[in-house]
Structure formats: C-alpha cells, structure tokens
Design an enzyme around this catalytic site. Structure first.
Site, PDB file in Angstrom:
ATOM      1  N   GLU A 118     -12.402 -11.141 -50.696  1.00 28.22           N
ATOM      2  CA  GLU A 118     -13.416 -10.592 -50.027  1.00 28.22           C
ATOM      3  C   GLU A 118     -14.117 -11.686 -49.057  1.00 28.22           C
ATOM      4  OE1 GLU A 118     -12.403 -10.674 -53.146  1.00 28.22           O
ATOM      5  OE2 GLU A 118     -12.984  -8.793 -54.316  1.00 28.22           O
TER       6      GLU A 118
ATOM      7  N   CYS B 273     -15.062  -9.667 -58.138  1.00 21.54           N
ATOM      8  CA  CYS B 273     -15.681 -10.618 -59.184  1.00 21.54           C
ATOM      9  C   CYS B 273     -17.077 -10.590 -59.019  1.00 21.54           C
ATOM     10  CB  CYS B 273     -15.216 -11.852 -59.510  1.00 21.54           C
ATOM     11  SG  CYS B 273     -15.624 -12.956 -57.891  1.00 21.54           S
TER      12      CYS B 273
END
Lengths: 150, 150
Positions: B55, B80
C-alpha cells in the site's frame, strides 16, 4: 537515558529538511542503549514523495530489525495516524515526542497499545514547525492529508 | 466500477513480488474513474526495506495528490496498522481488499473513520499469500512486526 540528547539528532534532521524547503519533521531510531540505528526526515517536497514522513524515513534507514520492542523512536513532532500505525504494527516500545503543540497526534491510542510515550515539549521543535506552518500552510496541510484549498 | 479488474493490477504486483522472493502483497491506487495512478508491492526482501508495504509503495508511486477522498486503494491483503494509518491520515475514500483470510486487518477501525471497504475474498490472493506464509513464515512474521523466533 538522556532523551534531550536523542532529540537533538531528530531536530538536526528537521532543521536540514527546513533548510531544503521541506516539511521540518525529523526522526531517529535508537536501540535501548541509545545507539543510533537510523535517522531521517520528511521528504515530501525534496523527493516529491508523500510516503516519506520523518518517522518512516528513520525506520527505513535503520534497516530490518528482528524486534522493535526495545527500540526508541524519537520524533520532533507528534506522530500522525500513518506513523502511529507504523509504531503500533511494529510494536516500537518507546516513542519520544519533541512537541505536540503544532500537531496533537494520537498519544492515547499509542499508550493503549502499550507504547511508552515521553513528551519533551521542546521549544526549538515548536518554533521550527510553527515557522514552517506559517510560511507554507498548503504544504503542511497536504502532508497531513487535509485539503484546505477553498 | 469493476473492482475485480482493479484487483488484477494489485495481484500482478503481488505475484511479481512472490517471484522475486518477496512478501507477496501488491497494491494500486486509482482515481474515481478507475484510472491507475500508481502501483507497487512490498519490498522488504527485494530492497531490504521494512518501510515499503504494498500500500505504501502504490501510494508513493502515485505521487503527491491534493486529495484522496475520491481515490480507490486496492490491496491484495487486508491492511496492517501501518497501512491502515496511511489510509486514515490521508482520508483515502475507498479501499478494496483482495482477502482478509491470511491477515484480518482493521476493517472496523477504517469504517469508523468513514472509509468505504469492499472485500473481494479472492481465491488467487488467498492462495498466493498462504503459499508464502507456509514457505517463509519468519519473513512474514517479521513483516507484521511479530517476533516468532525461539
């Protein structure tokens, strides 16, 4: 541990960033004995890279570590969600914050996750960040994801 | 919007990462029309850089954007804390998650912050990640900050 001495490393990064025309947030990662593992600074302007905050740059420069529980992350400014998420995901044990006057951050969320927080309320950090926000508000707001174009 | 088509871009990144021996998480950032702005993948192993998750790499590659509210971040695996923090700080409007079987992530925390979440429960994403975790558990746990030595 002399946290002010550790903060001086992060502040030198922030000041270098300011002199480059960048967002003046600096950070450094140390081991439990205060040995420097990595230091870095926000590089949004310098590298045209929005993913590099002071904390993520110091984390990167420290390379791969087995554990962060015994590490100390020092940053000139209270961490944003992005950097708070980094701290929480990697279980960085201690975070030293130069100031949270110009940006409040998410202290309670980190404490809840078991992070030890040390706030230094440092006058130099406060003054440097304030100066930047006053002279380049659009870059600052871009850096924290707030759209202030009217 | 054909989210499966967008996911294919992220999956190609994850697969490339797997073939390089890296953590196979890929991501891509699109505008509201589905135009690709940036794509990337986890580079912990390849660049020895713990700061580059799928990401954050896609976010970096998309360069500086004025706003992210109308953007779509597609990732092969549930984000996460580090990447969830990125999403929340920059107010990324929509997040498409390939799978959350191998890593649950923090869906509720993102929804609470106003993020639109689309879960695709994609079989290819699940299988690729599972294969990596089985063959390289130590790298996977390092990547999510869990110390499983001993």
């Amino acid at each position: 541990m002399n946290y002010e001495k550790l903060l001086a490393v992060a502040y030198a990064e922030a000041k270098a960033g300011f002199d480059e025309g960048g967002v003046p947030v600096g950070a450094a990662l140390f081991d439990s004995e205060g040995v420097l593992l990595g230091r870095g600074r926000n590089r949004r302007v310098q590298d045209n890279d929005p993913s590099v905050h002071g904390e993520t740059d110091a984390f990167r420069k420290a390379g791969r570590q087995t554990t962060y529980r015994d590490k100390i992350l020092v940053t000139t400014l209270a961490p944003c969600w992005y950097c708070s998420g980094l701290i929480r995901q990697f279980n960085i044990g201690t975070v030293v914050i130069g100031e949270s006057v110009n940006f409040e951050g998410h202290r309670d969320w980190l404490i809840e996750a078991g992070v030890k927080i040390i706030e230094l309320n440092d006058a130099l950090c406060i003054a440097l960040m304030r100066r930047f926000i006053e002279q380049s508000p659009h870059i600052w707001f871009e850096d924290i994801g707030e759209c202030h174009s009217a």
